[in-house]
Design a protein around this motif. Sequence first.
Motif, PDB file in Angstrom:
ATOM      1  N   GLU A 141       0.809  -1.213   0.000  1.00 57.49           N
ATOM      2  CA  GLU A 141       0.000   0.000   0.000  1.00 57.49           C
ATOM      3  C   GLU A 141       0.845   1.267   0.000  1.00 57.49           C
ATOM      4  N   LYS A 142       2.172   1.095  -0.028  1.00 63.24           N
ATOM      5  CA  LYS A 142       3.119   2.218  -0.115  1.00 63.24           C
ATOM      6  C   LYS A 142       2.887   3.247   0.989  1.00 63.24           C
ATOM      7  N   LYS A 143       2.811   2.751   2.230  1.00 68.54           N
ATOM      8  CA  LYS A 143       2.560   3.654   3.343  1.00 68.54           C
ATOM      9  C   LYS A 143       3.360   3.232   4.569  1.00 68.54           C
ATOM     10  N   LEU A 144       3.719   4.214   5.361  1.00 68.02           N
ATOM     11  CA  LEU A 144       4.392   4.004   6.632  1.00 68.02           C
ATOM     12  C   LEU A 144       3.359   4.212   7.726  1.00 68.02           C
ATOM     13  N   ILE A 145       3.251   3.239   8.629  1.00 69.09           N
ATOM     14  CA  ILE A 145       2.224   3.248   9.665  1.00 69.09           C
ATOM     15  C   ILE A 145       2.882   3.473  11.025  1.00 69.09           C
ATOM     16  N   ARG A 146       2.387   4.425  11.760  1.00 67.50           N
ATOM     17  CA  ARG A 146       2.819   4.661  13.136  1.00 67.50           C
ATOM     18  C   ARG A 146       1.695   4.247  14.065  1.00 67.50           C
ATOM     19  N   GLN A 147       2.014   3.405  15.033  1.00 67.51           N
ATOM     20  CA  GLN A 147       1.013   2.969  16.001  1.00 67.51           C
ATOM     21  C   GLN A 147       1.557   3.148  17.408  1.00 67.51           C
ATOM     22  N   CYS A 148       0.794   3.844  18.227  1.00 67.20           N
ATOM     23  CA  CYS A 148       1.127   4.050  19.633  1.00 67.20           C
ATOM     24  C   CYS A 148      -0.150   3.816  20.417  1.00 67.20           C
ATOM     25  N   GLY A 149      -0.251   2.659  21.055  1.00 66.73           N
ATOM     26  CA  GLY A 149      -1.497   2.286  21.702  1.00 66.73           C
ATOM     27  C   GLY A 149      -2.592   2.116  20.673  1.00 66.73           C
ATOM     28  N   GLU A 150      -3.697   2.799  20.880  1.00 69.05           N
ATOM     29  CA  GLU A 150      -4.806   2.740  19.921  1.00 69.05           C
ATOM     30  C   GLU A 150      -4.709   3.817  18.851  1.00 69.05           C
ATOM     31  N   ASN A 151      -3.729   4.685  18.959  1.00 65.10           N
ATOM     32  CA  ASN A 151      -3.560   5.769  17.988  1.00 65.10           C
ATOM     33  C   ASN A 151      -2.751   5.273  16.794  1.00 65.10           C
ATOM     34  N   ILE A 152      -3.328   5.380  15.628  1.00 64.78           N
ATOM     35  CA  ILE A 152      -2.691   4.930  14.389  1.00 64.78           C
ATOM     36  C   ILE A 152      -2.680   6.093  13.398  1.00 64.78           C
ATOM     37  N   ARG A 153      -1.529   6.306  12.797  1.00 65.13           N
ATOM     38  CA  ARG A 153      -1.409   7.337  11.769  1.00 65.13           C
ATOM     39  C   ARG A 153      -0.668   6.758  10.568  1.00 65.13           C
ATOM     40  N   GLU A 154      -1.125   7.103   9.390  1.00 68.40           N
ATOM     41  CA  GLU A 154      -0.537   6.571   8.160  1.00 68.40           C
ATOM     42  C   GLU A 154       0.073   7.706   7.338  1.00 68.40           C
ATOM     43  N   PHE A 155       1.254   7.426   6.793  1.00 65.80           N
ATOM     44  CA  PHE A 155       1.933   8.358   5.889  1.00 65.80           C
ATOM     45  C   PHE A 155       2.059   7.653   4.539  1.00 65.80           C
ATOM     46  N   ARG A 156       1.481   8.232   3.508  1.00 65.97           N
ATOM     47  CA  ARG A 156       1.392   7.562   2.205  1.00 65.97           C
ATOM     48  C   ARG A 156       2.328   8.189   1.175  1.00 65.97           C
ATOM     49  N   GLY A 157       2.500   7.448   0.067  1.00 66.51           N
ATOM     50  CA  GLY A 157       3.265   7.969  -1.058  1.00 66.51           C
ATOM     51  C   GLY A 157       4.726   7.581  -1.050  1.00 66.51           C
ATOM     52  N   PHE A 158       5.068   6.445  -0.419  1.00 67.63           N
ATOM     53  CA  PHE A 158       6.455   6.016  -0.327  1.00 67.63           C
ATOM     54  C   PHE A 158       6.664   4.713  -1.099  1.00 67.63           C
ATOM     55  N   ARG A 159       7.717   4.687  -1.896  1.00 65.19           N
ATOM     56  CA  ARG A 159       8.047   3.456  -2.615  1.00 65.19           C
ATOM     57  C   ARG A 159       8.830   2.494  -1.724  1.00 65.19           C
ATOM     58  N   GLU A 160       9.739   3.039  -0.928  1.00 63.20           N
ATOM     59  CA  GLU A 160      10.533   2.218  -0.015  1.00 63.20           C
ATOM     60  C   GLU A 160      10.758   2.984   1.287  1.00 63.20           C
ATOM     61  N   VAL A 161      10.801   2.235   2.387  1.00 61.23           N
ATOM     62  CA  VAL A 161      11.213   2.771   3.686  1.00 61.23           C
ATOM     63  C   VAL A 161      12.120   1.725   4.326  1.00 61.23           C
ATOM     64  N   GLU A 162      13.277   2.154   4.803  1.00 57.10           N
ATOM     65  CA  GLU A 162      14.262   1.218   5.357  1.00 57.10           C
ATOM     66  C   GLU A 162      14.836   1.783   6.648  1.00 57.10           C
ATOM     67  N   PHE A 163      14.981   0.893   7.642  1.00 55.60           N
ATOM     68  CA  PHE A 163      15.586   1.261   8.923  1.00 55.60           C
ATOM     69  C   PHE A 163      16.852   0.448   9.150  1.00 55.60           C
ATOM     70  N   LYS A 164      17.856   1.094   9.758  1.00 53.07           N
ATOM     71  CA  LYS A 164      19.096   0.404  10.111  1.00 53.07           C
ATOM     72  C   LYS A 164      19.665   1.021  11.385  1.00 53.07           C
ATOM     73  N   ALA A 165      20.464   0.219  12.100  1.00 52.56           N
ATOM     74  CA  ALA A 165      21.265   0.771  13.190  1.00 52.56           C
ATOM     75  C   ALA A 165      22.460   1.479  12.579  1.00 52.56           C
ATOM     76  N   PHE A 166      22.863   2.581  13.172  1.00 48.62           N
ATOM     77  CA  PHE A 166      23.868   3.439  12.563  1.00 48.62           C
ATOM     78  C   PHE A 166      24.786   3.986  13.642  1.00 48.62           C
ATOM     79  N   VAL A 167      26.077   4.068  13.340  1.00 50.11           N
ATOM     80  CA  VAL A 167      27.045   4.671  14.243  1.00 50.11           C
ATOM     81  C   VAL A 167      27.745   5.798  13.502  1.00 50.11           C
ATOM     82  N   HIS A 168      27.635   7.004  14.023  1.00 49.64           N
ATOM     83  CA  HIS A 168      28.230   8.169  13.369  1.00 49.64           C
ATOM     84  C   HIS A 168      29.719   8.239  13.690  1.00 49.64           C
ATOM     85  N   ALA A 169      30.505   8.656  12.700  1.00 52.80           N
ATOM     86  CA  ALA A 169      31.957   8.730  12.899  1.00 52.80           C
ATOM     87  C   ALA A 169      32.329   9.748  13.971  1.00 52.80           C
TER      88      ALA A 169
END
Length: 224
Positions: A141-169
């Motif tokens: 559905e090309k959307k990012l969903i945020r859920q906190c308890g019963e509160n749900i919010r959708e952000f649409r219009g994304f082809r890809e979303v990726e998360f990673k752990a990151f360490v800054h130099a």
Amino acid sequence: MKSLPPNIRGLTLIEIIAGTLIISIVMYMISSFTSNMAFKYKHGFVSLENFRQAHQAVNMLRHDYNMACPYVTAGDGIEELKKFLMTPLAVTSINEKFVGANRRIRISPTQLIFYKYAEIGFSISEQPQVEEVEYRFNPAEKKLIRQCGENIREFRGFREVEFKAFVHAGNPLVPAVWARILLDQDYYKDSEKPLELTVFFNSNFVADAINHNDWQYRTYHQPR
């Protein structure tokens, strides 16, 4: 029947055809220009809306994660509390379901789950309230969903979303979260790239727990 004056003559067939051809070319150029402008306006509006959605998602994600912390109860004990403080992140390479007592900050390619302090300001409670927040990407559905308890919010219009752990130099001791959002702009040709946003953000709690060894954090949490 009156005849035409000698200085006036009718149009020949070749002139009529040439005039019709010129008018057709002009009309085609006008139509193409109008269609092209309408196309660019439509997709420019879509691109602007997708960018607005991405901007809102990044702002909310940054705000949430700024208050992220491992969730530790009194039943876990002091030793588990120390482990959670030293290794606050749990990272997987696939979108597997986290089970058991693992209440660290959980990161997978398309999912980010963590607990955060429920109160924005300073809490005087011996056991501050925390609440679970989940961000998950639905590629169908090309959307990012945020859920906190019963509160749900959708952000649409994304082809890809990726998360990673990151360490800054600049601060290799503190793990951060890196996120990449690729906007959905299918009208781009193969030779062109759609807009891509990359951001990274940190948790104040995690940064303090790792950077300050003298910080003796001995406070447990309770769910909201």
